[in-house]
Scaffold this motif. Structure first.
Motif, PDB file in Angstrom:
ATOM      1  N   GLY A 165       0.788  -1.229   0.000  1.00 40.65           N
ATOM      2  CA  GLY A 165       0.000   0.000   0.000  1.00 40.65           C
ATOM      3  C   GLY A 165       0.820   1.278   0.000  1.00 40.65           C
ATOM      4  N   PHE A 166       2.131   1.174  -0.139  1.00 36.91           N
ATOM      5  CA  PHE A 166       2.967   2.384  -0.105  1.00 36.91           C
ATOM      6  C   PHE A 166       2.630   3.319  -1.265  1.00 36.91           C
ATOM      7  N   SER A 167       2.393   2.733  -2.423  1.00 36.75           N
ATOM      8  CA  SER A 167       2.099   3.539  -3.600  1.00 36.75           C
ATOM      9  C   SER A 167       0.753   4.257  -3.434  1.00 36.75           C
ATOM     10  N   LEU A 168      -0.259   3.541  -2.946  1.00 40.80           N
ATOM     11  CA  LEU A 168      -1.566   4.171  -2.708  1.00 40.80           C
ATOM     12  C   LEU A 168      -1.468   5.276  -1.667  1.00 40.80           C
ATOM     13  N   GLN A 169      -0.738   5.014  -0.584  1.00 42.50           N
ATOM     14  CA  GLN A 169      -0.576   6.035   0.461  1.00 42.50           C
ATOM     15  C   GLN A 169       0.040   7.300  -0.106  1.00 42.50           C
ATOM     16  N   CYS A 170       1.009   7.115  -0.977  1.00 42.64           N
ATOM     17  CA  CYS A 170       1.678   8.255  -1.614  1.00 42.64           C
ATOM     18  C   CYS A 170       0.691   9.036  -2.473  1.00 42.64           C
ATOM     19  N   LEU A 171      -0.109   8.329  -3.273  1.00 47.09           N
ATOM     20  CA  LEU A 171      -1.086   8.996  -4.134  1.00 47.09           C
ATOM     21  C   LEU A 171      -2.147   9.715  -3.298  1.00 47.09           C
ATOM     22  N   ILE A 172      -2.584   9.077  -2.219  1.00 39.87           N
ATOM     23  CA  ILE A 172      -3.568   9.706  -1.322  1.00 39.87           C
ATOM     24  C   ILE A 172      -2.996  10.991  -0.736  1.00 39.87           C
ATOM     25  N   SER A 173      -1.734  10.947  -0.323  1.00 43.01           N
ATOM     26  CA  SER A 173      -1.156  12.138   0.301  1.00 43.01           C
ATOM     27  C   SER A 173      -1.014  13.278  -0.711  1.00 43.01           C
ATOM     28  N   LEU A 174      -0.811  12.958  -1.987  1.00 39.28           N
ATOM     29  CA  LEU A 174      -0.767  13.993  -3.021  1.00 39.28           C
ATOM     30  C   LEU A 174      -2.144  14.637  -3.193  1.00 39.28           C
ATOM     31  N   VAL A 175      -3.189  13.805  -3.196  1.00 37.57           N
ATOM     32  CA  VAL A 175      -4.561  14.328  -3.325  1.00 37.57           C
ATOM     33  C   VAL A 175      -4.894  15.209  -2.127  1.00 37.57           C
ATOM     34  N   GLU A 176      -4.521  14.745  -0.937  1.00 33.23           N
ATOM     35  CA  GLU A 176      -4.852  15.506   0.272  1.00 33.23           C
ATOM     36  C   GLU A 176      -4.036  16.794   0.364  1.00 33.23           C
ATOM     37  N   ALA A 177      -2.798  16.757  -0.128  1.00 31.65           N
ATOM     38  CA  ALA A 177      -1.989  17.978  -0.156  1.00 31.65           C
ATOM     39  C   ALA A 177      -2.647  19.048  -1.026  1.00 31.65           C
ATOM     40  N   ALA A 178      -3.374  18.606  -2.048  1.00 30.68           N
ATOM     41  CA  ALA A 178      -4.061  19.544  -2.944  1.00 30.68           C
ATOM     42  C   ALA A 178      -5.388  20.011  -2.364  1.00 30.68           C
ATOM     43  N   PHE A 196      -2.793 -11.164   1.168  1.00 29.07           N
ATOM     44  CA  PHE A 196      -1.921 -11.732   2.207  1.00 29.07           C
ATOM     45  C   PHE A 196      -0.906 -10.703   2.700  1.00 29.07           C
ATOM     46  N   LEU A 197      -0.930  -9.523   2.112  1.00 33.79           N
ATOM     47  CA  LEU A 197      -0.114  -8.414   2.618  1.00 33.79           C
ATOM     48  C   LEU A 197      -1.034  -7.359   3.248  1.00 33.79           C
ATOM     49  N   GLU A 198      -0.444  -6.322   3.818  1.00 40.75           N
ATOM     50  CA  GLU A 198      -1.196  -5.418   4.699  1.00 40.75           C
ATOM     51  C   GLU A 198      -1.943  -4.280   4.007  1.00 40.75           C
ATOM     52  N   GLY A 199      -1.582  -3.989   2.743  1.00 40.47           N
ATOM     53  CA  GLY A 199      -2.054  -2.762   2.107  1.00 40.47           C
ATOM     54  C   GLY A 199      -3.566  -2.587   2.108  1.00 40.47           C
ATOM     55  N   GLY A 200      -4.281  -3.590   1.648  1.00 37.90           N
ATOM     56  CA  GLY A 200      -5.736  -3.483   1.534  1.00 37.90           C
ATOM     57  C   GLY A 200      -6.396  -3.301   2.890  1.00 37.90           C
ATOM     58  N   HIS A 201      -5.951  -4.083   3.847  1.00 38.01           N
ATOM     59  CA  HIS A 201      -6.468  -4.006   5.212  1.00 38.01           C
ATOM     60  C   HIS A 201      -6.298  -2.585   5.760  1.00 38.01           C
ATOM     61  N   ARG A 202      -5.100  -2.038   5.552  1.00 36.49           N
ATOM     62  CA  ARG A 202      -4.798  -0.705   6.073  1.00 36.49           C
ATOM     63  C   ARG A 202      -5.682   0.358   5.412  1.00 36.49           C
ATOM     64  N   MET A 203      -5.853   0.259   4.115  1.00 38.79           N
ATOM     65  CA  MET A 203      -6.664   1.256   3.395  1.00 38.79           C
ATOM     66  C   MET A 203      -8.120   1.214   3.860  1.00 38.79           C
ATOM     67  N   ARG A 204      -8.653   0.012   4.049  1.00 34.55           N
ATOM     68  CA  ARG A 204     -10.053  -0.110   4.507  1.00 34.55           C
ATOM     69  C   ARG A 204     -10.178   0.406   5.931  1.00 34.55           C
ATOM     70  N   ASN A 205      -9.179   0.126   6.775  1.00 33.66           N
ATOM     71  CA  ASN A 205      -9.207   0.630   8.157  1.00 33.66           C
ATOM     72  C   ASN A 205      -9.170   2.152   8.210  1.00 33.66           C
ATOM     73  N   LEU A 206      -8.491   2.760   7.231  1.00 32.27           N
ATOM     74  CA  LEU A 206      -8.426   4.222   7.188  1.00 32.27           C
ATOM     75  C   LEU A 206      -9.729   4.828   6.660  1.00 32.27           C
TER      76      LEU A 206
END
Lengths: 196, 196
Positions: free
Chosen positions: A130-143, A158-168
């Motif tokens: 989810g590092f790439s998604l987090q980066c894209l989200i932070s660009l949108v939020e910066a704007a 089986f990795l954490e990205g999806g879980h983390r995004m849904r939790n956020l």
């Protein structure tokens, strides 16, 4: 199985270390008909959202982003990793690391192409940590723009990205979620779509 | 003026050093309707060629390549600069330098996606010195495939690339050829299409 799961089963190759090769249809050779169907499916799932721009990360998100933007009738913007690139004016910047422990890389979007009025659908080919998604989200939020949703073709469940995004609290739509895969047998187990 | 020339005049920005900024419609934000029209135009110009694959260079060629491949109904393949990328099997490799004197970078295409039977249309957004096109041509030739033609959106006619490609006998179609541009006045002079 849906069309993406079927294609992964037919043409995907599992490698040791949780690697799935999708280079024959998704991110080296691009199957246009499949990518068009991906665009249609994300358009159907996010039909109620007033999307004004589609945002993705270069390189492997661009073909998918193009298809999705085509269906919504909005521009595609892709975040750039190459800081030497020729842009005009100010940029929003964020950092992304491909893998844990890796040196982060700067990613930029021109301020001209993300505004506070924008309602953004972020899309990408693969969701792992989810590092790439987090980066894209932070660009949108910066704007000061709004993240309407996240559209992913293949989520490594089986990795954490999806879980983390849904939790956020983000609305994450993954066309296929892989819960387990085996490099020895090339077997892939998908999550039941009702059980995200 | 054709649709690309008009768009360059409207939205392009000239910078010192022969730089043309096209980031609002071509290679950062992508105008989908314009890119669709680019695909149609290349399809019209190369309609008599039995194209089996469209080849481009990541990153900024991908959206254009997608549109062109969509019109021809063939797969898009993009050459990759990142040697850490996850590919399956053997690759053709070539080197490209962005600018004279720059350290060359390795570019690869999987052998699975270029075969001796392929008749390839190579497309890219900008043609300057032609290093990127030369690299793509050498990948096609390494595969024993045929280069049917080269499709470029914006050719910098004041640099050597286009001249060299035509001298080598390739069929090069550039939608706009810039013979001169001025960073102080933002004036752009296009070559007459009859005078390539």
């Amino acid at each position: 199985m849906n069309f993406i799961q079927q294609r992964i089963i037919r043409d995907g190759t599992v490698k040791a270390g949780g690697i799935l090769i999708t280079d024959s249809f998704l991110n080296h050779q691009v199957d246009i008909a499949l990518t068009d169907q991906i665009g249609q499916e994300f358009h159907r799932r996010f039909a109620s959202c007033p999307i004004t721009r589609v945002l993705t990360m270069e390189t492997s998100g661009i073909a998918i982003g193009y298809s999705v933007a085509q269906k919504f009738g909005v521009p595609l913007v892709y975040a750039k990793k190459d800081s030497s690139i020729k842009l005009d004016g100010d940029v929003y910047a964020a950092e992304v690391a491909c893998c844990p422990g890796e040196e982060p890389q700067q990613v930029i979007v021109s301020k001209k192409f993300l505004t506070p009025q924008d309602r953004v659908l972020i899309v990408d080919d693969i969701l792992a940590n989810g590092f790439s998604l987090q980066c894209l989200i932070s660009l949108v939020e910066a704007a000061g723009a709004t993240v309407e949703g996240l559209g992913i073709v293949v989520e490594k469940g089986f990795l954490e990205g999806g879980h983390r995004m849904r939790n956020l609290g983000y609305r994450l739509e993954s066309l296929a979620i892989i819960d387990a895969m085996d490099a020895d047998t090339n077997q892939i187990h998908f999550r039941d779509p009702e059980n995200h």
